[in-house]
Each structure stands twice: as structure tokens, then as C-alpha cells.
Design a protein around this motif. Structure first.
Motif, PDB file in Angstrom:
ATOM      1  N   UNK A  20       0.837  -1.209   0.000  1.00  0.00           N
ATOM      2  CA  UNK A  20       0.000   0.000   0.000  1.00  0.00           C
ATOM      3  C   UNK A  20       0.871   1.259   0.000  1.00  0.00           C
ATOM      4  N   UNK A  21       1.958   1.227   0.810  1.00  0.00           N
ATOM      5  CA  UNK A  21       2.859   2.379   0.898  1.00  0.00           C
ATOM      6  C   UNK A  21       3.480   2.674  -0.469  1.00  0.00           C
ATOM      7  N   UNK A  22       3.957   1.601  -1.112  1.00  0.00           N
ATOM      8  CA  UNK A  22       4.642   1.769  -2.404  1.00  0.00           C
ATOM      9  C   UNK A  22       3.701   2.388  -3.438  1.00  0.00           C
ATOM     10  N   UNK A  23       2.434   1.972  -3.391  1.00  0.00           N
ATOM     11  CA  UNK A  23       1.457   2.458  -4.359  1.00  0.00           C
ATOM     12  C   UNK A  23       1.312   3.979  -4.343  1.00  0.00           C
ATOM     13  N   UNK A  24       1.489   4.572  -3.151  1.00  0.00           N
ATOM     14  CA  UNK A  24       1.240   6.010  -3.040  1.00  0.00           C
ATOM     15  C   UNK A  24       2.507   6.820  -2.747  1.00  0.00           C
ATOM     16  N   UNK A  25       3.641   6.195  -3.026  1.00  0.00           N
ATOM     17  CA  UNK A  25       4.899   6.942  -2.909  1.00  0.00           C
ATOM     18  C   UNK A  25       5.375   7.186  -1.488  1.00  0.00           C
ATOM     19  N   UNK A  26       4.944   6.343  -0.558  1.00  0.00           N
ATOM     20  CA  UNK A  26       5.399   6.484   0.828  1.00  0.00           C
ATOM     21  C   UNK A  26       6.616   5.591   1.021  1.00  0.00           C
ATOM     22  N   UNK A  27       7.745   6.201   1.401  1.00  0.00           N
ATOM     23  CA  UNK A  27       9.008   5.471   1.475  1.00  0.00           C
ATOM     24  C   UNK A  27       9.247   4.909   2.878  1.00  0.00           C
ATOM     25  N   UNK A  28       9.517   3.621   2.959  1.00  0.00           N
ATOM     26  CA  UNK A  28       9.750   3.000   4.266  1.00  0.00           C
ATOM     27  C   UNK A  28      11.196   3.231   4.689  1.00  0.00           C
ATOM     28  N   UNK A  29      11.384   3.833   5.853  1.00  0.00           N
ATOM     29  CA  UNK A  29      12.719   4.185   6.323  1.00  0.00           C
ATOM     30  C   UNK A  29      13.266   3.098   7.245  1.00  0.00           C
ATOM     31  N   UNK A  30      12.417   2.604   8.114  1.00  0.00           N
ATOM     32  CA  UNK A  30      12.889   1.600   9.075  1.00  0.00           C
ATOM     33  C   UNK A  30      11.713   0.743   9.528  1.00  0.00           C
ATOM     34  N   UNK A  31      11.982  -0.529   9.733  1.00  0.00           N
ATOM     35  CA  UNK A  31      10.915  -1.412  10.223  1.00  0.00           C
ATOM     36  C   UNK A  31      11.418  -2.211  11.411  1.00  0.00           C
ATOM     37  N   UNK A  32      10.656  -2.241  12.478  1.00  0.00           N
ATOM     38  CA  UNK A  32      10.950  -3.205  13.542  1.00  0.00           C
ATOM     39  C   UNK A  32       9.709  -4.054  13.704  1.00  0.00           C
ATOM     40  N   UNK A  33       9.963  -5.350  13.911  1.00  0.00           N
ATOM     41  CA  UNK A  33       8.817  -6.243  13.935  1.00  0.00           C
ATOM     42  C   UNK A  33       9.058  -7.359  14.924  1.00  0.00           C
ATOM     43  N   UNK A  34       8.039  -7.762  15.633  1.00  0.00           N
ATOM     44  CA  UNK A  34       8.205  -8.904  16.510  1.00  0.00           C
ATOM     45  C   UNK A  34       6.908  -9.691  16.567  1.00  0.00           C
ATOM     46  N   UNK A  35       7.038 -10.975  16.839  1.00  0.00           N
ATOM     47  CA  UNK A  35       5.851 -11.803  17.063  1.00  0.00           C
ATOM     48  C   UNK A  35       6.009 -12.406  18.438  1.00  0.00           C
ATOM     49  N   UNK A  36       5.134 -12.013  19.354  1.00  0.00           N
ATOM     50  CA  UNK A  36       5.201 -12.521  20.719  1.00  0.00           C
ATOM     51  C   UNK A  36       3.932 -13.293  20.999  1.00  0.00           C
ATOM     52  N   UNK A  37       4.060 -14.552  21.294  1.00  0.00           N
ATOM     53  CA  UNK A  37       2.921 -15.429  21.577  1.00  0.00           C
ATOM     54  C   UNK A  37       1.800 -15.262  20.549  1.00  0.00           C
ATOM     55  N   UNK A  38       2.200 -15.288  19.284  1.00  0.00           N
ATOM     56  CA  UNK A  38       1.198 -15.203  18.226  1.00  0.00           C
ATOM     57  C   UNK A  38       0.701 -13.802  17.939  1.00  0.00           C
ATOM     58  N   UNK A  39       1.116 -12.812  18.767  1.00  0.00           N
ATOM     59  CA  UNK A  39       0.682 -11.430  18.526  1.00  0.00           C
ATOM     60  C   UNK A  39       1.738 -10.711  17.697  1.00  0.00           C
TER      61      UNK A  39
END
Lengths: 89, 452
Positions: free
Chosen positions: A22-41
Motif C-alpha cells: 500500500x505504501x509503495x502504491x502512493x509513494x510512501x518510502x519505508x525508512x525503518x521497520x521493527x517487527x516482533x511476534x510474541x505469543x502469536x501477537x
């Protein structure tokens, strides 16, 4: 101008792809991503640069909120200033 | 870079703990609308409000969207209408109320405050006519709020006004008896009324204010309660620190919104009001903060002490977060608007006498309290006099917003719905202060030295 996209909810396939697509479609540039999965969340925090966005900020908010509903997760898109104001002196 | 813990904390505050900016209130001076022809004055008022506030609601909504923080109300406060009524003393001032109501509808705000008079030292032309017309004005309009300042620390208490306001409160309830007596819920009697308060029903745009100004009221009792709950076992010093830190964060969000609103509307920023304003929603209660501090129920002994700590810590935390602070600033204790207070009043743990003590240390006063429909106006005046005395002597704002529940008695309930909530009608001591109230005159201003 930077914004923060947060995605919270039950982990399932393709969340990251959906949001970044979705971001790419409208020219929104991703600078940094942090992601985690804790107990399925799933918790993802994405810093994005919206200076070259092709749509107004409010439309981006609506678009991603809708995408979140489709994927069964909660997506917030907020201007970074709110976090700076509340957590930095 | 912002760390993820902070981001998730903010999101949790908004999603689960009811963090919001309670109100953006635009103060508009109507001094340039004064005219001896009431119709011409009303025309000018309508035009000025519509011109100045035309983008208020839209701007509030767009700021809310950009920052992801709910902004609940967009409202307007105007110059006390008694000052305009002074120029046309023979005309019924209700026309001003109708004009304000119409302008509020046009610009989309839910309340407009300022159907007010400042009579702490006596009645000027216009004041008496306006006060007389309050019940009718509140019954005929939906969005107009009224307030009357009857005392100050520097001037003392105008007992003629106190006597009058007891009658006006009753009449306001009587004229709206078919609508849960809502008229009285839109009327506040003040001692030491602030000129820049953004919260209804007591908001008005004081004569010392600029032409137009943006004031913001923050809220967040749910956030403070959750922070205290998370702290677990700790002593009261630590509790005070937690409240301060939380109030700082809440206020910074308010300050950001205030600055942005001021910029986008090209209107100077006035103040942020650092208040904990509850709503009837679960998890948005000031009473529950006090209970989280360790009280079995709000109203138990210890309540006044906990409230004093809370009120003070909110100010200490908030003051550093905003460049200008004003309004009422502190913890509100409106009974019908606070789920915890409603429960405590139902179980009779929270009584009117305990509330009176609490008002000595909270930010306002006896707020949103339903009283029996047969309460005589002199008793209401007695309550106003006591409350004003607490404010006058302690150099603080106190207020009275009582709703006589016409046709109902203690133990029954009133239900306003929405943010005004509802709750039980509380017991009132009916012993008569009539002779005292009918004496009239003024209570002299108190000593400002020899403080004990």
C-alpha cells in the motif's frame, strides 16, 4: 515529514507485504521497520517518509486503517510529532 | 529515533485508556458587537462567530486524524453576554442566546459558553436582566451554556447574587423538567471564575482576553489510573511521581494540538487547561484513580487526601509540558459524568458533605450533582454560599452545578445521556438557611495575610 505506522494484532501471512505494498502504491518510502511476534501477537512499527506521498495524509490513514480491517489487525498511522511531544523533553 | 516502547505506550493510551484531547475551545470577543439595537447586535454576533469559527470543527478533525489522537469537542466561548446586554437594557437578552445557538449550529460546535455575567461586587446594567433570563434562555436553546461569577477572593461574595442564583437554578430545572431538568446542567455558579477556561458549562471569554484565542483542555483519567495500577506496590511519594510523569505526557499531547490548531486557524494560542476530566465511559473515571491509590470506594476517609495529591501532581506534571497554563487545571469531580462517582453516590459512600470537603482541594467544585426536586431555592443558595466561601478563602476557583430533579426524590435517578451521564439524586440537608440568605449584602473579601 515522517510518520509512524504501527500494526498490532494476530499474526498471519502477508501483513508486512500488504502494508508495504500500500505504501509503495502512493509513494510512501519505508525508512525503518521493527517487527516482533510474541505469543502469536504481531507487532510492527514502521517509520515512513511521506514527503513524496501522492495522496493527502488523511487518505493514507483511511487506506491503511481499511487494509488493517481486511487483514484482521489494527493499523495506526500517526505523525511522528505526537511521539516526540509525549516522550521527549 | 523514537523507541518502540514509547510508540506502543502512546497507542495503548489511546486505544485502551481513553487518552484524548477533551476540547479545543475558540474564545471570541464580542465587545465590538455591542449595539444599542439588539437586532443589530445579534446580527454582528452571528456574523463574527460564523466568520471566526467557520473552520474550527474541520481543523479539529484534521488535527485529530494527523496525530491519531481523538479530539472530543470543538467549542466556542464568548464575551459575557451581560456586557452586550448592558447597551440595550430594556430588551429581553434571550435573543442573544438564540443567536448564539444558531451560530453554534451553523459552525457545527456542540456548545457555546458565555451567556454569563460577572457580578461578584454588584450588578451593572445588563447583569440583572441577563441573570433573570437564564432559565428561559437555557430552556429555549440546546447549545448555549451559562455561568455567573458571584464571588472572588479580592471582592468577597455578593450575597444578593447568591440568593438570586438559588432561584435561577431551580427555575432552570423547572422549565426543562420534561427533559431531565437539563437546563440546570448547563448553568454554573462560580467563585473566582477563570477568564480562559475551555471547559463547559463554565467557559466564557473574559474581558482581558484578546480578540480571538485558542484554548485547549486535555484529559486522561484512564491513563493516570492505568499508570497507578501498573506501579503495583509502592509508596505514596512514588504515586505522586507517576501521576506527574503521566500528566506531563498527556499535556504534551494537548500542547501539540493547541499549537497546531493555533497555526492552522491563524489564531493566537492562549492556554492549555491541565485537567483530568472524566466521562461516564468505563475506564475514564477520576474516582477510580483515587480507588487505585488504595481506597475501597471513593468517598471513604482518605478521599480528600488522595484527591489533593492527584490535583497537585497533575498541575506539577502539566506545567512543564505547556508554555501557557490556565483555565481550571486540576482534577474534576462531576458526579454524574464519572462512573466511579456514580457508583459511590449510589452506595451512599459518597455524600454531598464529603464532596464539599473534596472541593476544597480539587480544581472546581460541586459539579453535576442531582438533588431532590423539592430542594428550596434558599437551600441551593446556602450550598452556593458555602462553596463560594471555600473558593474565596482558599484563593481558588469553586463552582456549583446542581440539578434539582423536579418531581423526583433522593435515591431516584436522572439520566442525561452522552457525556453529561446520569446518576442518583443525592440527599440534601434541608435545614433552612433562609434568614441568612435573605439578608443580602456582601461578604467582605478575606484577609490575605495571617494565613492559618
Amino acid at each position: 515529514m515522517n510518520a509512524v505506522i504501527t500494526v498490532l494484532g494476530k499474526d498471519n501471512v502477508g501483513i508486512l507485504a500488504a502494508v508495504s505494498g500500500e505504501c509503495a502504491k502512493v509513494g510512501v518510502n519505508i525508512v525503518e521497520v521493527t517487527q516482533s511476534v510474541l505469543q502469536g501477537m504481531f507487532a510492527m512499527i514502521m517509520f515512513v517518509d511521506i514527503s513524496n506521498s501522492t495522496i493527502p495524509f488523511s487518505e493514507l490513514v483511511d487506506m491503511l486503517t481499511e487494509k488493517g480491517e481486511e487483514k484482521g489487525v489494527k493499523i495506526h498511522v500517526m505523525h511522528e510529532d505526537i511521539f516526540n511531544a509525549m516522550h521527549k523533553i | 529515533m523514537i523507541n518502540s516502547h514509547d510508540i506502543l505506550e502512546t497507542i495503548n493510551m489511546i486505544d485502551n485508556e481513553n487518552l484524548d484531547v477533551r476540547t479545543i475551545t475558540m474564545g471570541i470577543s464580542l465587545l465590538d458587537c455591542i449595539d444599542e439595537d439588539i437586532d443589530r447586535a445579534c446580527g454582528k454576533i452571528y456574523d463574527k462567530i460564523c466568520r471566526y469559527a467557520k473552520d474550527l470543527v474541520r481543523t479539529g478533525e484534521s488535527i485529530s486524524k494527523d496525530y491519531g489522537i481523538p479530539i472530543i469537542h470543538k467549542r466556542i466561548a464568548v464575551t459575557p453576554i451581560a456586557m452586550l446586554a448592558a447597551a440595550c437594557p430594556t430588551k429581553n437578552p434571550v435573543k442573544f442566546a438564540e443567536t448564539l445557538d444558531k451560530a453554534a449550529l451553523q459552525v457545527g460546535v456542540n456548545f457555546v459558553g458565555g451567556y454569563s455575567a460577572l457580578v461578584h461586587k454588584g450588578f451593572a446594567p445588563g447583569d440583572y436582566a441577563l441573570i433573570e433570563s437564564i432559565p428561559e434562555a437555557l430552556a429555549m436553546t440546546e447549545r448555549v451554556c451559562s455561568s455567573v461569577n458571584i464571588g472572588t477572593t479580592k471582592a468577597g461574595i455578593n450575597m444578593d447574587a447568591v440568593a438570586k442564583m438559588g432561584k435561577v437554578i431551580r427555575k432552570s430545572a423547572e422549565l426543562t423538567a420534561d427533559r431531565e431538568c437539563i437546563g440546570a446542567a448547563k448553568l454554573v455558579v462560580f467563585c473566582n471564575a477563570p477568564e480562559d477556561n475551555p471547559f463547559m458549562a463554565g467557559a466564557f471569554h473574559g474581558p482581558g482576553e484578546p480578540d480571538c484565542v485558542i484554548n485547549v483542555g486535555v484529559s486522561g483519567p484512564g491513563v493516570v489510573r492505568a499508570a497507578v495500577a501498573k506501579a503495583g506496590e509502592c509508596n505514596i511519594t512514588e504515586i505522586a511521581d507517576i501521576v506527574k510523569k503521566t500528566a506531563f505526557k498527556i499535556t504534551r499531547a494537548g500542547m501539540l494540538v493547541a499549537g497546531e490548531a493555533s497555526k492552522r486557524l491563524s489564531v493566537p494560542f492562549g492556554i492549555v487547561d491541565l485537567s483530568l476530566a472524566p466521562t461516564p465511559a468505563i475506564g475514564d473515571s477520576v474516582a477510580h484513580i483515587l480507588e487505585e491509590m488504595g481506597l475501597e470506594e471513593c468517598g471513604a476517609y482518605g478521599t480528600t487526601a488522595c484527591l489533593a495529591l492527584l490535583n497537585d501532581a497533575v498541575k506539577k506534571g502539566g506545567v512543564m509540558a505547556s508554555s501557557h497554563v490556565g483555565g481550571l487545571s486540576g482534577a474534576f469531580i462531576p458526579v454524574t459524568e464519572d462512573a466511579g462517582m456514580i457508583d459511590a453516590a449510589r452506595s451512599k459512600t459518597l455524600t454531598l458533605t464529603k464532596l464539599e470537603a473534596m472541593t476544597a482541594v480539587c480544581s472546581v467544585g460541586l459539579d453535576m450533582i442531582a438533588i431532590p426536586g423539592n430542594t428550596p431555592s434558599d437551600v441551593i443558595s446556602g450550598i452556593i454560599a458555602d462553596e463560594a466561601a471555600i473558593g474565596m478563602v482558599n484563593s481558588k476557583t469553586t463552582a456549583v452545578r446542581l440539578i434539582p430533579a423536579i418531581g423526583k426524590k433522593a435515591g431516584e435517578e436522572l439520566n442525561f445521556g452522552g457525556l453529561l451521564g446520569g446518576g442518583p439524586i443525592m440527599d440534601v440537608n434541608m435545614k433552612s438557611p433562609s434568614k441568612f440568605i435573605s439578608r443580602g449584602g456582601r461578604i467582605p473579601a478575606p484577609m490575605q495575610s495571617l494565613k492559618n
